[in-house]
Design a protein around this motif. Sequence first.
Motif, short mmCIF file in Angstrom:
data_model
loop_
_atom_site.label_atom_id
_atom_site.label_comp_id
_atom_site.label_asym_id
_atom_site.label_seq_id
_atom_site.Cartn_x
_atom_site.Cartn_y
_atom_site.Cartn_z
N UNK A 305 0.83 -1.20 0.00
CA UNK A 305 0.00 0.00 0.00
C UNK A 305 0.86 1.26 0.00
N UNK A 306 2.00 1.19 0.69
CA UNK A 306 2.93 2.31 0.68
C UNK A 306 3.47 2.54 -0.73
N UNK A 307 3.80 1.45 -1.41
CA UNK A 307 4.30 1.56 -2.78
C UNK A 307 3.23 2.10 -3.72
N UNK A 308 1.98 1.68 -3.53
CA UNK A 308 0.90 2.18 -4.36
C UNK A 308 0.66 3.67 -4.10
N UNK A 309 0.75 4.06 -2.84
CA UNK A 309 0.62 5.48 -2.49
C UNK A 309 1.74 6.30 -3.15
N UNK A 310 2.95 5.75 -3.11
CA UNK A 310 4.07 6.45 -3.73
C UNK A 310 3.91 6.54 -5.25
N UNK A 311 3.31 5.52 -5.85
CA UNK A 311 3.04 5.59 -7.29
C UNK A 311 2.07 6.71 -7.61
N UNK A 312 1.06 6.86 -6.76
CA UNK A 312 0.11 7.96 -6.95
C UNK A 312 0.80 9.30 -6.82
#
Length: 317
Positions: A305-312
């Motif tokens: 989820x942290x990686x997905x947030x960073x992608x956003x």
Amino acid sequence: MTNQLAQLKQVTTVVADTGDFEAIEAYKPQDATTNPSLLLKAMQIEKYQPLAQQAIDWAKQKSSNKAEVVAMAGDKLAVMLGSKLMAKVPGLVSTEVDARLSFDKEATISKAKQLIALYREQDVDTSRVLIKIASTWEGIQAAKVLESQGIRCNLTLLFSFAQARACAEAGAYLISPFVGRILDWYKNAHPEQDFSGANDPGVKSVTNIYHYFKEYGYDTIVMGASFRNIGEIQHLAGCDRLTISPALLDQLANTDAPLATKLTAKSATQTPPPPLTEAAFRWQMNEDAMATEKLSQGIRQFAADQQQLESMLGALI
């Protein structure tokens, strides 16, 4: 008769397990807590999305390297949301360290100090901030150092008695044992068994931890988390704190039956045993398949989820 949420607040400190400000205003909890999953959900709500751009703009003033900008923006966003949550609750707000640092004591300490520094830049009273850290051996030892330096910690992703005991021995301010995820594992492993009500293994785990802490006089606060139904909450009424999702807060607010207090603190009667060694901690975790699997799974999910947030965030650069 008052509803069960009001009754619960009489015997337990209620914490909102959400980053949604409107839900916090509606249910008026004492504290609030977030994690990467909740931050990700908040960023998918249109009215909160401008905060992400603000975090990116701030980070771009600090670095020209995209990876650094994204990482700093992630921390800034967590602190911005945490600061806003503090304006909505009278008590504490937990902000989580990157789950990818869960096995790195020194990096966890460094990240915690960075988050506290960001809160200071927001003119926030940092005594109201809890740094949220995964309950690995390294995370617990990082918390021990941080607590000695005046930075209070919330040890999360806690599934076993060994984790709870080590946290208390390290002087952690608060632990968040995950009730519902324990139930999930046992229901999957033993679908034929009845885990309802007092048979819920997550409820049993928190009850055992709570009584152990009180019996031996540990100051560490027990905050049950990750509930699947209000029955779990009802069976832990009286626990120090419970962090509850808006959906379950709503169910409690709409339930008018009497709520019995299940957990009550007694005066300490025993001298604490010698602290767990690292070897003993790791062996006890090894022997607990549920705790080992759920801890690893939880870290992976928070990291994803942290990686997905960073992608956003990266898409906004």
